[in-house]
Design an enzyme around this catalytic site. Sequence first.
Site, PDB file in Angstrom:
ATOM      1  N   GLY B  32       0.803  -1.184  -0.080  1.00  0.00           N
ATOM      2  CA  GLY B  32       0.165  -0.242  -0.103  1.00  0.00           C
ATOM      3  C   GLY B  32       0.946   1.180   0.118  1.00  0.00           C
ATOM      4  N   CYS B 241     -28.207  -9.141 -16.385  1.00  0.00           N
ATOM      5  CA  CYS B 241     -27.361  -8.566 -17.662  1.00  0.00           C
ATOM      6  C   CYS B 241     -28.461  -9.279 -18.882  1.00  0.00           C
ATOM      7  CB  CYS B 241     -26.166  -9.512 -17.857  1.00  0.00           C
ATOM      8  SG  CYS B 241     -25.414  -9.423 -19.668  1.00  0.00           S
ATOM      9  N   CYS B 244     -26.369 -12.172 -20.829  1.00  0.00           N
ATOM     10  CA  CYS B 244     -25.924 -13.592 -20.082  1.00  0.00           C
ATOM     11  C   CYS B 244     -26.723 -13.530 -19.195  1.00  0.00           C
ATOM     12  CB  CYS B 244     -24.427 -13.668 -19.906  1.00  0.00           C
ATOM     13  SG  CYS B 244     -23.957 -12.642 -18.623  1.00  0.00           S
ATOM     14  N   CYS B 266     -23.181  -7.045 -19.095  1.00  0.00           N
ATOM     15  CA  CYS B 266     -21.788  -7.138 -18.333  1.00  0.00           C
ATOM     16  C   CYS B 266     -20.833  -5.768 -18.579  1.00  0.00           C
ATOM     17  CB  CYS B 266     -21.649  -8.333 -18.304  1.00  0.00           C
ATOM     18  SG  CYS B 266     -22.310  -9.554 -17.442  1.00  0.00           S
ATOM     19  N   CYS B 272     -18.982 -12.222 -19.726  1.00  0.00           N
ATOM     20  CA  CYS B 272     -20.273 -12.253 -20.164  1.00  0.00           C
ATOM     21  C   CYS B 272     -20.326 -13.263 -21.345  1.00  0.00           C
ATOM     22  CB  CYS B 272     -20.769 -10.945 -20.893  1.00  0.00           C
ATOM     23  SG  CYS B 272     -22.348 -10.618 -21.303  1.00  0.00           S
TER      24      CYS B 272
END
Lengths: 275, 291, 369
Positions: B32, B241, B244, B266, B272
Amino acid sequence: MNNRVMSDASIMNTSAWQDLAPLLSVRDVNKYYAPGKGCGPVNFDLYPGEVMGIVGESGSGKSTLLSCLSARQTPDSGQIIYNSEQFGEMDLYAGDESERRVLMRSEWGIVHQHARDGLRMNVSAGANIGERLMAVGQRHYGDIRAKAEEWLEAVEIDANRIDDRPSQFSGGMQQRLQIARNLVTHPRLIFMDEPTGGLDVSVQARLLDLLRNLVSQLGLSVIIVTHDLAVARLLAHRLMVMRRGEVVESGLTDQVLDDPQHPYTQLLVSSILQN
Amino acid sequence: MSTATGYNFAYLDEQSKRMIRRAILKAVAIPGYQVPFGGREMPLPHGWGTGGMQVTASVIGEADRLKVIDQGADDTTNAVSIRRFFATTAGVETTESTAAASLIQTRHRIPETPLQADQILIYQVPIPEPLRFIEPRETETRKMHALSEYGAMQVKLYEDVARFGHIATSYDYPVMVNNRYMMDPSPIPKFDNPKMNRMPALQLFGAGFEKRIYAVPPYTEVKSLDFDDYPFEVQRWDENCAICGSDHSFLDEVIIDDAGSKMFVCSDTDYCRSRQTNATESATATEETLS
Amino acid sequence: MYVAVKGGEKAIDNAHALMRKTRRGDESITELTVEQIREQLPLAVDRVMNEGSVYDPELAALALKQASGDAVEAIFLLRAYRTTLPRIGYSEPLDTEAMQIERRISGTFKDLPGGQVLGSTYDYTHRLLDFTLLAEGEAPISALDPETSDEETLDACPRVLELLNKEGLIEQSREADEADHTPADLTREPVNYPAERAVRLQNLVRGDEGFLLSLSYASMRGYGDSHPFAGELRSGRVNVELVPEELGFAIEIGDLFLTECEMVNQFHGNKNQPPQFTRGYGLAFGRSERKAMSVALVERSLRAEELGEEVLYPNQDQEFVLSHSDCVSANGFVSHLKLPHYVDFQSELEMIRRLRREIAAATDEENNK
């Protein structure tokens, strides 16, 4: 615990203060931007529970001195020794900056002349007060908010103004908010730079009254810079008179104001009497 | 292997790559923490992924298989441009399949398919400093990180809760890494934040013109900022979606006619597509079983 | 049925082809040569070399041609090329005092050793469009017959500010231990704030000319404490020397055309130091006078902190100036807004709809009470 002891100290007489260790010792502090612009050399001790007033005209170097004392401006020379709860006795500018920064958000508070320098103007009153709590790790929104409401009331602001921004507040309320923001973490030493400057006389009186009560209730030590001798008389135990960067006279407030020795102090005192 | 003439493998010279790898190693060692590095000029504009590209160029090898996505899709202009760049300068194999890739360079998304321990996810970062909009000065933010002075960031969250009843940051949502450094996850939607936590894959972040690299090593704790009584949560859609049928992926809204009718699909095009393929296969399988 | 936006690769190819066509313009007009740009647009070439950070007039001219005359795009092209160049070595410090001067002016002294040399300049022209140029009827240069020809240059002469230095009225231009100190190279290492003076100067020389010009203008208009005099502005050729390791002594490897500016600024002094003049320094490739002067002005503003002056304005703030001066970075980041932000925008859409829904629900509830 400590606060209790100090509030007792605040009503002691000066000789009793001398028995305690000073909270802040200032030794030969100098800071000049240009000849005549700055301050120094300055020497004094501040004892726990004591309120020290620094008076003088604008340009006398009192604000520069306050910046040096409150770890915001490195002096050209000299020493400032602070007796810290967390770090013990420390030479401010010789030590680590991290320690100074910790002091600024825990043991110290700074009340600026202009509220916009001491507040976040674009966030709510609640966030302004809560910031120091969050800075020391508090993460419970409900608790932080409750504390903020408590402190708003302590400085005589209606708690239902908690979500208003400081810009919606009057000048006097902004100053009181600034004070609440500082006091929420229970500091020991507060620096104030013309806290009543720019306020109406009646508003000033109310703020001074509040300040005086808080200082004695919480046993705070205060260094207050002001050009207003009436403010100094009301709040300060001791006074330092500055002119062109140098301290020309110092002593107990009543002594300095009732029996000024230095011609400049005499001039200051007489000019206020004429007003 | 088709490498561009006149340039080293993956564009950068070996000296520069080594310098960048050292920065990456340091970044992995201090999760980080933003490691300054001698960012090089890249032939793409700053802010268009030069940081991610420098990281990719430094870790890519001939055996790697590279996937590049922008907004979750393999076929957006910038993804195409960067994928081509490495196909030309490093001659590596490229893929659109998340599962088949060994390196994935991304802008603004984490793939929906969970990443594995042998993969590296490389984020393009425009502004690496999470505290930038609270404190623009770098000398100051550096100190704030060093001393874990993160109260000011919490103020922003406090304001959200006070005004809206919940935290209103929706992307570029700050996180704490390994309980020590506050980190900007790059402008991914907060929907993706939980995927960063204890991810088996190595996550590297490159900010080109800001000249910073940071990292989240595998299986590191990544926590989105919040309050004890207002915990972090991700966005949800009422729709599925349209292609899909997924009810759990990040959806893009597409305007389909002048009347402003919309549909949701998506954002992760590979995810997808693989769901459609699976659906077709299992449908076929079902039919076969039935017949 | 909706078909997701596809065909990115082909669209990009087409866009590039179209760009090449636009750049060429009307094919019935003769194509511009790189040579013509180098010779006839030298000030544009100088700017590209400065901010592109390579002294190579030919490549700078090529970059301008390739960029359709867009200076910032040309600078970017040159930078991206520069970064791939190997470091063969570091030259000796340039000695600008030994410059073969073509132009040299001082705003501080009427006459001085070496004199004032106006050289080639637009300064005193009346800005009237010259329609003979439009008709391509410019008289041949030989007919203009300038009294000083190109070859005739002034030999080395001392710097104007040295005259002040002899009296001790101006600060030293060099630190006492300067020779022991290798300056950082900002193209190799990231800038670390606070940045030393050498790094600040490197950044400013690569900085966007317009940005620096505006900052220096602001500093003179009161947003800053700049009351400068143009102590000296000189342009001319300076030799470049290199010490090859195997030889151990300096050899001349070529020369550069440079413009150097030294500004004289006041310094009010403080309790320990009497008032004296201070310097702002600028150096640029080619005849880039505006650039050299702007660098010198901003450079001096940025010394506020080290000289103990109050820092009040952006042009005195090194993080503000140095982090935003680079046109390649600035242009990249501003133009990145043209990239898709569908996902972020979708997140914001979702959030704002939700907030509005919540407010509407709360209002309904209120009304139903």
